[in-house]
Motif scaffolding. Structure first.
Motif, PDB file in Angstrom:
ATOM      1  N   GLU A 102      40.707   0.751 -41.838  1.00  0.00           N
ATOM      2  CA  GLU A 102      40.562  -0.594 -42.398  1.00  0.00           C
ATOM      3  C   GLU A 102      40.144  -1.619 -41.346  1.00  0.00           C
ATOM      4  OE1 GLU A 102      45.039  -0.097 -41.566  1.00  0.00           O
ATOM      5  OE2 GLU A 102      43.361   1.133 -42.269  1.00  0.00           O
ATOM      6  N   LEU A 103      40.184  -1.248 -40.062  1.00  0.00           N
ATOM      7  CA  LEU A 103      39.805  -2.177 -38.998  1.00  0.00           C
ATOM      8  C   LEU A 103      38.388  -1.946 -38.495  1.00  0.00           C
ATOM      9  CD1 LEU A 103      43.106  -2.078 -36.893  1.00  0.00           C
ATOM     10  CD2 LEU A 103      42.456  -3.719 -38.656  1.00  0.00           C
ATOM     11  N   VAL A 104      37.772  -0.857 -38.933  1.00  0.00           N
ATOM     12  CA  VAL A 104      36.438  -0.499 -38.435  1.00  0.00           C
ATOM     13  C   VAL A 104      35.416  -1.568 -38.794  1.00  0.00           C
ATOM     14  CG1 VAL A 104      34.526   1.135 -38.719  1.00  0.00           C
ATOM     15  CG2 VAL A 104      36.862   1.983 -38.378  1.00  0.00           C
ATOM     16  N   GLY A 105      35.480  -2.062 -40.027  1.00  0.00           N
ATOM     17  CA  GLY A 105      34.469  -2.990 -40.512  1.00  0.00           C
ATOM     18  C   GLY A 105      34.361  -4.254 -39.691  1.00  0.00           C
ATOM     19  N   GLU A 106      35.510  -4.792 -39.233  1.00  0.00           N
ATOM     20  CA  GLU A 106      35.466  -6.055 -38.494  1.00  0.00           C
ATOM     21  C   GLU A 106      34.771  -5.890 -37.149  1.00  0.00           C
ATOM     22  OE1 GLU A 106      39.716  -6.616 -36.291  1.00  0.00           O
ATOM     23  OE2 GLU A 106      39.843  -6.439 -38.485  1.00  0.00           O
ATOM     24  N   VAL A 107      34.929  -4.721 -36.524  1.00  0.00           N
ATOM     25  CA  VAL A 107      34.267  -4.473 -35.242  1.00  0.00           C
ATOM     26  C   VAL A 107      32.769  -4.231 -35.455  1.00  0.00           C
ATOM     27  CG1 VAL A 107      34.138  -2.906 -33.259  1.00  0.00           C
ATOM     28  CG2 VAL A 107      36.364  -3.628 -34.152  1.00  0.00           C
ATOM     29  N   LEU A 108      32.435  -3.461 -36.486  1.00  0.00           N
ATOM     30  CA  LEU A 108      31.020  -3.217 -36.769  1.00  0.00           C
ATOM     31  C   LEU A 108      30.301  -4.513 -37.109  1.00  0.00           C
ATOM     32  CD1 LEU A 108      31.111   0.104 -38.842  1.00  0.00           C
ATOM     33  CD2 LEU A 108      30.720  -0.210 -36.388  1.00  0.00           C
ATOM     34  N   ALA A 109      30.984  -5.438 -37.781  1.00  0.00           N
ATOM     35  CA  ALA A 109      30.365  -6.719 -38.121  1.00  0.00           C
ATOM     36  C   ALA A 109      29.998  -7.495 -36.862  1.00  0.00           C
ATOM     37  CB  ALA A 109      31.297  -7.538 -39.006  1.00  0.00           C
ATOM     38  N   VAL A 110      30.867  -7.466 -35.852  1.00  0.00           N
ATOM     39  CA  VAL A 110      30.582  -8.149 -34.592  1.00  0.00           C
ATOM     40  C   VAL A 110      29.374  -7.515 -33.907  1.00  0.00           C
ATOM     41  CG1 VAL A 110      31.444  -8.569 -32.253  1.00  0.00           C
ATOM     42  CG2 VAL A 110      32.928  -8.978 -34.221  1.00  0.00           C
ATOM     43  N   ILE A 111      29.331  -6.182 -33.888  1.00  0.00           N
ATOM     44  CA  ILE A 111      28.210  -5.502 -33.233  1.00  0.00           C
ATOM     45  C   ILE A 111      26.908  -5.785 -33.985  1.00  0.00           C
ATOM     46  CG2 ILE A 111      27.283  -3.259 -32.536  1.00  0.00           C
ATOM     47  CD1 ILE A 111      30.223  -2.288 -32.370  1.00  0.00           C
ATOM     48  N   ARG A 112      26.984  -5.832 -35.298  1.00  0.00           N
ATOM     49  CA  ARG A 112      25.793  -6.159 -36.097  1.00  0.00           C
ATOM     50  C   ARG A 112      25.297  -7.566 -35.753  1.00  0.00           C
ATOM     51  NH1 ARG A 112      27.817  -4.777 -40.402  1.00  0.00           N
ATOM     52  NH2 ARG A 112      26.865  -2.746 -40.812  1.00  0.00           N
ATOM     53  N   ASP A 113      26.224  -8.495 -35.579  1.00  0.00           N
ATOM     54  CA  ASP A 113      25.842  -9.862 -35.187  1.00  0.00           C
ATOM     55  C   ASP A 113      25.153  -9.865 -33.823  1.00  0.00           C
ATOM     56  OD1 ASP A 113      26.861 -10.950 -37.502  1.00  0.00           O
ATOM     57  OD2 ASP A 113      28.748 -11.621 -36.598  1.00  0.00           O
ATOM     58  N   LEU A 114      25.662  -9.079 -32.885  1.00  0.00           N
ATOM     59  CA  LEU A 114      25.051  -9.019 -31.551  1.00  0.00           C
ATOM     60  C   LEU A 114      23.624  -8.487 -31.644  1.00  0.00           C
ATOM     61  CD1 LEU A 114      27.970  -7.557 -29.382  1.00  0.00           C
ATOM     62  CD2 LEU A 114      27.366  -9.947 -29.779  1.00  0.00           C
ATOM     63  N   SER A 115      23.421  -7.491 -32.500  1.00  0.00           N
ATOM     64  CA  SER A 115      22.080  -6.950 -32.691  1.00  0.00           C
ATOM     65  C   SER A 115      21.137  -8.020 -33.227  1.00  0.00           C
ATOM     66  CB  SER A 115      22.138  -5.756 -33.650  1.00  0.00           C
ATOM     67  OG  SER A 115      20.840  -5.265 -33.928  1.00  0.00           O
ATOM     68  N   GLU A 116      21.617  -8.785 -34.190  1.00  0.00           N
ATOM     69  CA  GLU A 116      20.786  -9.840 -34.776  1.00  0.00           C
ATOM     70  C   GLU A 116      20.493 -10.954 -33.772  1.00  0.00           C
ATOM     71  OE1 GLU A 116      22.983 -11.021 -38.200  1.00  0.00           O
ATOM     72  OE2 GLU A 116      22.434  -9.230 -39.375  1.00  0.00           O
ATOM     73  N   GLN A 117      21.391 -11.150 -32.805  1.00  0.00           N
ATOM     74  CA  GLN A 117      21.186 -12.173 -31.778  1.00  0.00           C
ATOM     75  C   GLN A 117      20.253 -11.708 -30.662  1.00  0.00           C
ATOM     76  OE1 GLN A 117      25.146 -13.169 -30.473  1.00  0.00           O
ATOM     77  NE2 GLN A 117      25.793 -13.608 -32.574  1.00  0.00           N
ATOM     78  N   GLY A 118      19.881 -10.422 -30.681  1.00  0.00           N
ATOM     79  CA  GLY A 118      18.924  -9.923 -29.703  1.00  0.00           C
ATOM     80  C   GLY A 118      19.510  -9.315 -28.454  1.00  0.00           C
ATOM     81  N   TRP A 119      20.811  -9.002 -28.464  1.00  0.00           N
ATOM     82  CA  TRP A 119      21.379  -8.287 -27.321  1.00  0.00           C
ATOM     83  C   TRP A 119      20.791  -6.879 -27.264  1.00  0.00           C
ATOM     84  CZ3 TRP A 119      24.712 -10.030 -23.563  1.00  0.00           C
ATOM     85  CH2 TRP A 119      25.305 -11.266 -23.778  1.00  0.00           C
ATOM     86  N   THR A 120      20.508  -6.414 -26.067  1.00  0.00           N
ATOM     87  CA  THR A 120      20.072  -5.040 -25.868  1.00  0.00           C
ATOM     88  C   THR A 120      21.309  -4.161 -25.819  1.00  0.00           C
ATOM     89  OG1 THR A 120      18.216  -5.848 -24.549  1.00  0.00           O
ATOM     90  CG2 THR A 120      18.704  -3.490 -24.427  1.00  0.00           C
ATOM     91  N   MET A 121      21.342  -3.133 -26.674  1.00  0.00           N
ATOM     92  CA  MET A 121      22.534  -2.292 -26.755  1.00  0.00           C
ATOM     93  C   MET A 121      22.168  -0.815 -26.782  1.00  0.00           C
ATOM     94  SD  MET A 121      25.018  -4.338 -29.448  1.00  0.00           S
ATOM     95  CE  MET A 121      23.813  -4.418 -30.768  1.00  0.00           C
ATOM     96  N   VAL A 122      23.047  -0.024 -26.195  1.00  0.00           N
ATOM     97  CA  VAL A 122      23.001   1.434 -26.342  1.00  0.00           C
ATOM     98  C   VAL A 122      24.367   1.843 -26.867  1.00  0.00           C
ATOM     99  CG1 VAL A 122      22.610   3.663 -25.244  1.00  0.00           C
ATOM    100  CG2 VAL A 122      21.395   1.634 -24.402  1.00  0.00           C
ATOM    101  N   ILE A 123      24.383   2.498 -28.020  1.00  0.00           N
ATOM    102  CA  ILE A 123      25.635   2.780 -28.721  1.00  0.00           C
ATOM    103  C   ILE A 123      25.771   4.273 -28.995  1.00  0.00           C
ATOM    104  CG2 ILE A 123      27.033   2.257 -30.753  1.00  0.00           C
ATOM    105  CD1 ILE A 123      25.369  -0.233 -31.207  1.00  0.00           C
ATOM    106  N   VAL A 124      26.930   4.816 -28.655  1.00  0.00           N
ATOM    107  CA  VAL A 124      27.332   6.137 -29.141  1.00  0.00           C
ATOM    108  C   VAL A 124      28.221   5.914 -30.350  1.00  0.00           C
ATOM    109  CG1 VAL A 124      28.664   8.225 -28.642  1.00  0.00           C
ATOM    110  CG2 VAL A 124      27.194   7.240 -26.879  1.00  0.00           C
ATOM    111  N   THR A 125      27.835   6.454 -31.501  1.00  0.00           N
ATOM    112  CA  THR A 125      28.624   6.244 -32.716  1.00  0.00           C
ATOM    113  C   THR A 125      28.373   7.366 -33.710  1.00  0.00           C
ATOM    114  OG1 THR A 125      29.118   4.688 -34.513  1.00  0.00           O
ATOM    115  CG2 THR A 125      26.819   4.836 -33.817  1.00  0.00           C
TER     116      THR A 125
END
Length: 258
Positions: free
Chosen positions: A186-209
C-alpha cells in the motif's frame, strides 16, 4: 561532435565477476540527459551490479563508465592510487543513489539527513543547504516533517526522504535500486508517484525495478539483462511487445505474480 559527446552517460564493455561467477560479461549502453533508463531482468542477471558500477559502489573488473566529464577506465588503471581515487570521487560526485532500504541516519532528523551530504561532502553553506532541503521535502510531499526522525516515519515516507537526500546533492544522474522492493504494497504508489514527478521534471534517472507498468510510464530506454549481458534493448515497447523469448518469459512471470 560525435555521437558519444551527446550522451550524459556512457558505459562500455562493463565486466564483473564475484569469485568464479561472471556477473557482467560485456555490458554497454548510453543515455541522454533528461531521460529515464530502466534496468530489468531476473534475479542474478546483473542489473543491480550495473547500477552500483555507475558510482563505483561495485568496482568493475573492466570497462569504462562516464557521466558527463567524469570517467573511469577500469581496463587501464591509473598508475597512482591517488589518481584513481580522484577519478572515482569525480564520478561519484555526478550521481545520487537511492537504495532499497532507505539507509537513512537514524540519529539525525529528516532535514539533518538531507543536509549531511551537501555540507560535509560538498562544503555548502548550512543555511543554503537547509533552504534547498525544505524545497525538496515539499516536492516529495513531506513538508512539515523536517524535525521528525526516521523511526517516526512510515517506510514510504522514509524512502521519499531517501529520494530527497539523493536530490539534495544536485546530481547529474539519480540512481534508484529497486526503490519500492522493501515497502508494504500500500506504500508503493506514493514512492512511484514521486519518481514519476521527477521524470516529468527532466531528471536523468537509471532505475532497477520490477514495477513493469510503472516502467512503461517513465522509461525512455529499457535494458533487459540476462546472464550478465543486455539481451534486449529499446524503448517502452520492450515492456509491451518484446522480441526476445527470454524477455517475454520474464515479463509473463512478473505480471502474473502481481
Amino acid at each position: 561532435m560525435n555521437d558519444s559527446d551527446a550522451h550524459l552517460i556512457e558505459v562500455e564493455g562493463l565486466r564483473k565477476s564475484f569469485g568464479d561467477t561472471e556477473v557482467l560479461k560485456d555490458v554497454g549502453f548510453a543515455a541522454d540527459a533528461g531521460t529515464c533508463t530502466v534496468l530489468l531482468g531476473p534475479s542474478g542477471s546483473g542489473k543491480t551490479t550495473v547500477l552500483r558500477s555507475l558510482n563505483v559502489l561495485e568496482t568493475p573488473d573492466g570497462g569504462l563508465v562516464r557521466i558527463g566529464a567524469a570517467s573511469v577506465d577500469f581496463d587501464n588503471p591509473s598508475p597512482l592510487k591517488s589518481a584513481r581515487r580522484t577519478e572515482v570521487a569525480a564520478l561519484r560526485a555526478r550521481s545520487g543513489m537511492v537504495f532499497q532500504a532507505h539507509h537513512l541516519f537514524p540519529h539525525k532528523t529528516v532535514i539533518g539527513n538531507l543536509v549531511e551530504g551537501p555540507i560535509q561532502v560538498q562544503g555548502r553553506d548550512r543555511a543554503e543547504a537547509e533552504a534547498d532541503a525544505r524545497v525538496l521535502l515539499e516536492q516529495v510531499g513531506l513538508a512539515g516533517r523536517e524535525t521528525a526522525y526516521p523511526a517516526e516515519l512510515s517506510g514510504g515516507q522514509q524512502q521519499r526522504v531517501g529520494i530527497a537526500r539523493a536530490l539534495a546533492l544536485k546530481p547529474d544522474v539519480v540512481l534508484l535500486d529497486e526503490p519500492t522492493s522493501a515497502l508494504d504494497p500500500e506504500l508503493v504508489g506514493e514512492v512511484l508517484a514521486v519518481i514519476r514527478d521527477l521524470s516529468e521534471q527532466g531528471w536523468t534517472m537509471v532505475i532497477v525495478t520490477h514495477e513493469v507498468r510503472f516502467a512503461q510510464d517513465v522509461a525512455d530506454q529499457v535494458l533487459f539483462l540476462h546472464d550478465g549481458v543486455v539481451a534486449e534493448r529499446g524503448g517502452a515497447e520492450v515492456l509491451t511487445d518484446p522480441r526476445e523469448e527470454r524477455t517475454q518469459q520474464f515479463l509473463r512471470r512478473v505480471l502474473e505474480a502481481r
